[in-house]
Write a protein that holds these residues in place. Sequence first.
Motif, PDB file in Angstrom:
ATOM      1  N   ASP A 226       6.936  14.390  26.628  1.00  0.00           N
ATOM      2  CA  ASP A 226       5.941  14.959  25.694  1.00  0.00           C
ATOM      3  C   ASP A 226       5.479  16.333  26.163  1.00  0.00           C
ATOM      4  O   ASP A 226       5.353  17.259  25.372  1.00  0.00           O
ATOM      5  CB  ASP A 226       4.717  14.019  25.583  1.00  0.00           C
ATOM      6  CG  ASP A 226       5.047  12.759  24.795  1.00  0.00           C
ATOM      7  OD1 ASP A 226       6.140  12.706  24.212  1.00  0.00           O
ATOM      8  OD2 ASP A 226       4.212  11.826  24.781  1.00  0.00           O
ATOM      9  N   VAL A 227       5.172  16.434  27.466  1.00  0.00           N
ATOM     10  CA  VAL A 227       4.657  17.701  28.000  1.00  0.00           C
ATOM     11  C   VAL A 227       5.380  18.032  29.297  1.00  0.00           C
ATOM     12  O   VAL A 227       5.493  17.192  30.190  1.00  0.00           O
ATOM     13  CB  VAL A 227       3.135  17.619  28.321  1.00  0.00           C
ATOM     14  CG1 VAL A 227       2.571  19.014  28.566  1.00  0.00           C
ATOM     15  CG2 VAL A 227       2.373  16.928  27.246  1.00  0.00           C
ATOM     16  N   LYS A 250      12.910  21.734  24.401  1.00  0.00           N
ATOM     17  CA  LYS A 250      12.227  22.165  23.176  1.00  0.00           C
ATOM     18  C   LYS A 250      12.927  21.607  21.929  1.00  0.00           C
ATOM     19  O   LYS A 250      12.277  21.265  20.949  1.00  0.00           O
ATOM     20  CB  LYS A 250      12.164  23.690  23.128  1.00  0.00           C
ATOM     21  CG  LYS A 250      11.284  24.220  24.248  1.00  0.00           C
ATOM     22  CD  LYS A 250      10.728  25.576  23.966  1.00  0.00           C
ATOM     23  CE  LYS A 250       9.742  25.541  22.835  1.00  0.00           C
ATOM     24  NZ  LYS A 250       8.361  25.677  23.243  1.00  0.00           N
ATOM     25  N   THR A 254       9.647  18.731  23.099  1.00  0.00           N
ATOM     26  CA  THR A 254       8.766  18.812  24.276  1.00  0.00           C
ATOM     27  C   THR A 254       7.873  20.049  24.196  1.00  0.00           C
ATOM     28  O   THR A 254       8.327  21.126  23.810  1.00  0.00           O
ATOM     29  CB  THR A 254       9.631  18.872  25.562  1.00  0.00           C
ATOM     30  OG1 THR A 254      10.334  17.644  25.666  1.00  0.00           O
ATOM     31  CG2 THR A 254       8.802  19.117  26.799  1.00  0.00           C
ATOM     32  N   LYS A 255       6.612  19.858  24.608  1.00  0.00           N
ATOM     33  CA  LYS A 255       5.664  20.973  24.629  1.00  0.00           C
ATOM     34  C   LYS A 255       5.704  21.560  26.043  1.00  0.00           C
ATOM     35  O   LYS A 255       5.580  20.796  27.016  1.00  0.00           O
ATOM     36  CB  LYS A 255       4.287  20.385  24.331  1.00  0.00           C
ATOM     37  CG  LYS A 255       3.211  21.346  23.961  1.00  0.00           C
ATOM     38  CD  LYS A 255       1.958  20.499  23.629  1.00  0.00           C
ATOM     39  CE  LYS A 255       0.753  21.356  23.360  1.00  0.00           C
ATOM     40  NZ  LYS A 255       0.740  22.015  22.096  1.00  0.00           N
ATOM     41  N   ASP A 287       4.662  27.034  25.058  1.00  0.00           N
ATOM     42  CA  ASP A 287       3.823  26.678  23.913  1.00  0.00           C
ATOM     43  C   ASP A 287       2.386  27.101  24.162  1.00  0.00           C
ATOM     44  O   ASP A 287       1.634  27.369  23.246  1.00  0.00           O
ATOM     45  CB  ASP A 287       3.886  25.162  23.676  1.00  0.00           C
ATOM     46  CG  ASP A 287       5.223  24.761  23.095  1.00  0.00           C
ATOM     47  OD1 ASP A 287       5.440  25.018  21.908  1.00  0.00           O
ATOM     48  OD2 ASP A 287       6.064  24.241  23.854  1.00  0.00           O
ATOM     49  N   ASP A 288       2.005  27.092  25.441  1.00  0.00           N
ATOM     50  CA  ASP A 288       0.651  27.537  25.778  1.00  0.00           C
ATOM     51  C   ASP A 288       0.645  28.007  27.230  1.00  0.00           C
ATOM     52  O   ASP A 288       1.409  27.492  28.061  1.00  0.00           O
ATOM     53  CB  ASP A 288      -0.350  26.386  25.597  1.00  0.00           C
ATOM     54  CG  ASP A 288      -1.772  26.889  25.402  1.00  0.00           C
ATOM     55  OD1 ASP A 288      -1.986  28.121  25.519  1.00  0.00           O
ATOM     56  OD2 ASP A 288      -2.674  26.066  25.146  1.00  0.00           O
ATOM     57  N   SER A 368      -0.733  12.193  25.611  1.00  0.00           N
ATOM     58  CA  SER A 368       0.722  12.127  25.801  1.00  0.00           C
ATOM     59  C   SER A 368       1.126  10.813  26.440  1.00  0.00           C
ATOM     60  O   SER A 368       0.388  10.255  27.258  1.00  0.00           O
ATOM     61  CB  SER A 368       1.182  13.280  26.702  1.00  0.00           C
ATOM     62  OG  SER A 368       0.866  14.500  26.078  1.00  0.00           O
TER      63      SER A 368
END
Length: 783
Positions: A226-227, A250, A254-255, A287-288, A368
Amino acid sequence: MGKTKHTGPMKLKKNPDPSLWVSKVPFGLGKIKPHHIRDTVKVAWENKDNLPYATRILTQGVCDGCALGVAGLQDQTLQGPHLCTTRLNVLRLNTMPEMKHEVIHADIDELRKKSSTELRKLGRIPYPLIRKPGEKKFSRLSWDNALDLIAEKMKKIDPKQYGFYLTSRGITNESYYTAAKVARFLGTNNIDNASRICHSPSKTALTRSLGIGASSCNYKDWIGTDVLVFWGSVAANNQPVSTKYMYAAKRKGTKIIIINPYYEPSMEKYWIPSIAESALFGTKIADDVYQVNIGGDIAFMHGIMKHWFEMEEKAPGSAINHDFIREHVNGLAELKEKVQSYDWETLEKSAGLSKERIEELAIVLAKSNSAVFVWSMGLTQHRFGTDNVSQVANLALLQGFLGREHCGVMPIRGHSGVQGSGEMGADPFVLPGGGFTDQNVDRVEKVWGFDIPRWQGDIVGVSLENALLPEEHERKLKLYYMSGGNFLETMPNPDFVKQCLESVDIRVHQDIIFNTSTFVDAKEAVVVLPAMTRYEQPGGGTSTSTERMVYFSPEIKGPRIEEARSEWEIYVDLAKRVNPEQAHLIDFKDAQEIREEIAEAAPNYDGIQHLKEKGDVFQWGGAWLCEDGVCPTPDGKGNLITMDLPELRKAEGHFYVTTRRGKQFNSMIYSDQDPFNQAERYDVLMNKKDGKKYGIEQGDAIVVYNKHGLFHGKARFVDVKPGNIQVHWPEGNVLIPKGVYEQYAGIPEYNTAVIVEKSETFHAQKDTKYLEKRIEELEMEVG
Ligand code: SF4
């Protein structure tokens, strides 16, 4: 150890996904980015005299670049070619001919004028050399004379007065293991390796938190988790093919979260050359991005946990994994109490992030089902590096992100040998198969057939400092034996390091090339021994990747440096000369015999003895360490570790500085300009807001200084956290204090407080003693 086996490489999706593209303009035209095709052509040109051998190395050998791990052009994560410019750049070290006679025996002062980059291009060391005090040139020596000279010195001094150091580039597990055994055979525990200055806190922290000393998971776990969190890690630059795995992740939704003081351009977007879609249109990676203060990570993670505990109070079960904690984790109450003892204001100030931003990541992780945490030197190279890493383990334990698919903790390694070096025992705290517990020492003594010294050996930094002890001191370093490495360019405070190197009686440089430290004087002699590369060693060799894959690299047919020898063979020969009566205890007839003994001495490595052919590989420990949450700790549980916020003393007007890598592979620099941001080696990366505050414009000459040193550079405005600056490593090492080590793992601190001034102000004030006054103030403030 895990019961599940790695399932091998998977297929990458072929159909394009325009939502990930950086731009519709092909090849990133007009954008600042690396030129992979141009770089590849350049490497082919450099290797033109030996192209067939270069090709065989690439297609048959195990990469001697970073520790991502690849045999030939295939890895264990994704099908399809695996190659990067880092590997291509180090290739020439393996194919170049020997140095010319007039170069080897040139005037030492002429050689001293050359940079390590220039020295690297001179060619291979062809035969043993010696230079004594007052001599202006190296002289040729026979192997017998060279090893006898070293052995005679060792016989005369106490084993506590000599030490060994092994670098990580290219060295095989067989050589680390033999060096570890030889050191103990000779009676010393003073043996250390390059991981001391990169990932030693990872091993120390993971051992105390989870009972493991390596990545708990695989790169395949990135793909579909998830992350995926990169904490203080610029994997796109340091392990370039990792971008391919990020792309695959990705594609599975996936983040990707980046935590770093600098919004690193290579982690934001990348043009992955081996994926047509990405090579053409680029791939958005991050993503961030959370721009944390240098040294603010513990506070950031305290903040994440604080928010989880707040969520739990409102809705029990909404933030942490109670089932996992109940069955597999110790220390929840203590950790909760510690975390709650900090108020938000303190945490925000230390982390450099607002409560709202910290909560954002806390919620993402809490929601997550899986996550993988990857980190590098941004977390480890601090005087609280072990706490930084244990804090990551705390996050993973509270969520149960451990011991199952798409979950885990991964200290991503930068050098091909660094994972294996400690596991083979080339470490003052470690023997093959475990630490210095009575039980492990007894066990290894039985395998080796001789007594292992029981005193605590020194880490590399302390060994170097010991060169300055009084002559009669029992730990005065009198002989230092280095297999590769250049402390002048890797350790803090190069002037001090030079003084240490000069103060030993005999210094041995076992290497394939000269570097700047080879030319430093020694009190009696500098001895240079020519080593083989991993591809030349008869019987081949193995190396261990970040994800615990042990790859076999065969001996590769090609030209040879006539007198160069296998590193393990040199160690054995030396040991026999120092202690001929016991020579039978340290004999190895070939590399295979070493692998067979490794399998016995380091039980995790059972399987290494079967690696014999190109492409042979096995993963020690199975797919996941701590599988199903069961940790190899005495009670089978993971330990939540409580820790204080580090004291970060930075007065108003001062900055925190950290170091970063540009276009380089560890200390080997391949370009004066970073292709990702066009920064030059002496650029100081700072935020425009800070420039404005101090009247500094982009391109201004500035001076960065503290009581440890001065750095003259140019201001370059980038998106780095205000109050923090970055300079390139190793050039910035002049600012880093000497003798400051992390308390558990002994890694030097590579961050410090500095003053930044425009050059003209600095020089104008210097003559009026302003500088001395500022430095006095700084001493009061930063200790
Ligand atoms: S990413 Fe690392 S292992 Fe892979 S080719 Fe590049 S340097 Fe070698």
